[in-house]
Write a protein that holds these residues in place. Structure first.
Motif, PDB file in Angstrom:
ATOM      1  N   SER A 205       3.940   6.083  -9.604  1.00 27.90           N
ATOM      2  CA  SER A 205       2.903   5.041  -9.503  1.00 27.90           C
ATOM      3  C   SER A 205       3.477   3.638  -9.601  1.00 27.90           C
ATOM      4  O   SER A 205       3.088   2.739  -8.850  1.00 27.90           O
ATOM      5  CB  SER A 205       1.850   5.255 -10.604  1.00 27.90           C
TER       6      SER A 205
ATOM      7  N   ARG B 174       5.155   2.200  -6.169  1.00 33.70           N
ATOM      8  CA  ARG B 174       4.506   2.326  -4.865  1.00 33.70           C
ATOM      9  C   ARG B 174       4.561   1.050  -4.040  1.00 33.70           C
ATOM     10  O   ARG B 174       4.948   1.085  -2.863  1.00 33.70           O
ATOM     11  CB  ARG B 174       3.043   2.774  -5.065  1.00 33.70           C
ATOM     12  N   GLU B 175       4.165  -0.077  -4.644  1.00 30.53           N
ATOM     13  CA  GLU B 175       4.181  -1.311  -3.859  1.00 30.53           C
ATOM     14  C   GLU B 175       5.574  -1.645  -3.351  1.00 30.53           C
ATOM     15  O   GLU B 175       5.750  -2.036  -2.193  1.00 30.53           O
ATOM     16  CB  GLU B 175       3.651  -2.490  -4.699  1.00 30.53           C
TER      17      GLU B 175
ATOM     18  N   SER C 165      -0.020   2.628 -13.439  1.00 33.17           N
ATOM     19  CA  SER C 165      -1.282   3.092 -12.870  1.00 33.17           C
ATOM     20  C   SER C 165      -2.437   2.197 -13.296  1.00 33.17           C
ATOM     21  O   SER C 165      -2.385   1.516 -14.325  1.00 33.17           O
ATOM     22  CB  SER C 165      -1.558   4.537 -13.302  1.00 33.17           C
TER      23      SER C 165
ATOM     24  N   TYR D  66      -9.870   4.881  -3.609  1.00 31.38           N
ATOM     25  CA  TYR D  66      -8.570   5.262  -3.074  1.00 31.38           C
ATOM     26  C   TYR D  66      -8.401   4.728  -1.653  1.00 31.38           C
ATOM     27  O   TYR D  66      -9.264   4.912  -0.797  1.00 31.38           O
ATOM     28  CB  TYR D  66      -8.424   6.780  -3.027  1.00 31.38           C
TER      29      TYR D  66
ATOM     30  N   ARG E  75      -2.773  -5.578  -6.220  1.00 27.20           N
ATOM     31  CA  ARG E  75      -1.916  -4.867  -5.274  1.00 27.20           C
ATOM     32  C   ARG E  75      -2.018  -5.459  -3.876  1.00 27.20           C
ATOM     33  O   ARG E  75      -1.032  -5.471  -3.125  1.00 27.20           O
ATOM     34  CB  ARG E  75      -2.282  -3.384  -5.270  1.00 27.20           C
TER      35      ARG E  75
ATOM     36  N   TYR F 157       1.333   5.134   2.207  1.00 28.78           N
ATOM     37  CA  TYR F 157       1.247   5.886   0.956  1.00 28.78           C
ATOM     38  C   TYR F 157      -0.153   6.453   0.803  1.00 28.78           C
ATOM     39  O   TYR F 157      -1.142   5.722   0.911  1.00 28.78           O
ATOM     40  CB  TYR F 157       1.573   4.985  -0.241  1.00 28.78           C
TER      41      TYR F 157
ATOM     42  N   GLY G 250      -1.999   2.908   1.337  1.00 24.45           N
ATOM     43  CA  GLY G 250      -1.156   1.741   1.193  1.00 24.45           C
ATOM     44  C   GLY G 250      -0.312   1.493   2.425  1.00 24.45           C
ATOM     45  O   GLY G 250       0.355   2.398   2.928  1.00 24.45           O
TER      46      GLY G 250
ATOM     47  N   TYR H  50      -4.342   6.261  -4.755  1.00 26.08           N
ATOM     48  CA  TYR H  50      -3.858   4.878  -4.822  1.00 26.08           C
ATOM     49  C   TYR H  50      -5.064   3.945  -4.838  1.00 26.08           C
ATOM     50  O   TYR H  50      -5.678   3.674  -3.811  1.00 26.08           O
ATOM     51  CB  TYR H  50      -2.984   4.614  -3.596  1.00 26.08           C
TER      52      TYR H  50
END
Length: 304
Positions: A120, A123-124, A188, A254, A145, A135, A257, A139
């Motif tokens: 987690s 991810r970015e 997260s 969700y 984000r 992704y 990404g 998410y």
């Protein structure tokens, strides 16, 4: 379009213990049907791999085309959503099939997909670095984000909940206090929510939720928090030891990404979701439908 309602998850945890572990199968079989799924049959609506796809102006699609395959960031420790069976090496879950559907819409089948597990907290950065093309893994779409990346969707809506030991006195988030250690994944949204809204509650963090569940089973923490859809999957694995309690105390939307500024790919995926309601429902039914949850697909966010 549709709106997801998952509050009923908590009251259906006992039923979900069967649905989340029994109705998953692997990738779709050739010809557009889900191979061996207990939630679908050969006549079910499913997706097929597109041909002659062109997304002019999408840097992500250009990289995929040059590479000849898709790299997707996923989770692999979330039963019913994103799970890897280490014995069979089979990936299953709602998010995994969403990722496959997107790849198929771009012209790439199962043999062309590389699934890359990403924690987690990373991810970015994985998206910004171009390590993955997109992704799909519980998410949550957040403004913070979106400063670094873009999101297609939402394709699913759930809420934050609590997983505790079967004999625990914790009945909801109202019972959290200085003597209740809560665990979640580093980076997260749920762990951020606990720190912001329950500042006196001690927290423990691991890279993956499965480590939190192990700590709960061993008595090292008092609760695990993340989205209800994830927690019920774990309760399904340990029905005698663990339970999901309380009502959801957040809304988690969700999304998929994507590289920031890749509007062409974002609009392509959003159009796929908008036009593919029957396929979305088939994916849900395959992976989570046997739980008896009443679910509707959410409308995607309007283009800004």
């Amino acid at each position: 379009m549709r709106t997801t309602r998952l509050t009923a998850l908590l009251g259906l945890a006992a039923v979900a213990t069967l649905g989340l572990t029994a109705c998953n199968s692997g990738s779709p079989a050739p010809g557009g049907t889900a191979g061996g799924s207990e939630g679908t049959d050969e006549s079910s609506v499913w997706f097929e791999t597109a041909s002659d796809v062109s997304l002019e102006g999408s840097p992500t699609f250009d990289r995929i085309t040059e590479r000849g395959g898709v790299i997707v960031g996923v989770k692999e420790d979330q039963p019913g959503l994103g799970f890897l069976d280490v014995t069979t090496n089979e990936r299953t879950g709602f998010d995994i099939d969403i990722a496959r559907w997107i790849a198929a819409s771009l012209g790439y089948g199962e043999e062309d997909i590389t699934f890359q597990p990403i924690a987690s907290a990373n991810r970015e950065q994985a998206i910004v670095n171009g390590d993955i093309d997109y992704y799909v893994g519980t998410y949550s779409i957040t403004d913070k984000r979106k400063e670094q990346i873009d999101f297609a969707g939402p394709y699913f809506i759930t809420g934050q909940g609590l997983l505790v030991a079967s004999d625990s006195d914790i009945a909801s988030e109202a019972d959290l206090g200085p003597d209740t250690n809560v665990c979640s994944a580093t980076g997260s949204t749920p762990i951020q929510n606990i720190k912001a809204n329950f500042p006196g509650v001690p927290t423990t963090e691991f890279d993956v939720y499965s480590a939190c569940v192990e700590a709960l089973l061993n008595g090292q923490v008092d609760a695990v928090t993340t989205d209800q859809a994830i927690l019920i999957g774990y309760a399904a694995l340990y029905p005698d030891e663990l339970k999901v309690v309380g009502e959801p105390f957040s809304e988690e939307r969700y999304g998929v990404g994507l590289e920031k500024g890749d509007t062409v790919l974002l609009e392509h995926i959003n159009e796929m979701f908008t036009d593919g309601g029957d396929i979305w429902q088939a994916i849900f039914d395959k992976n989570l439908g046997a739980s008896g949850i009443t679910v509707e697909q959410p409308a995607v966010d309007a283009a800004s």
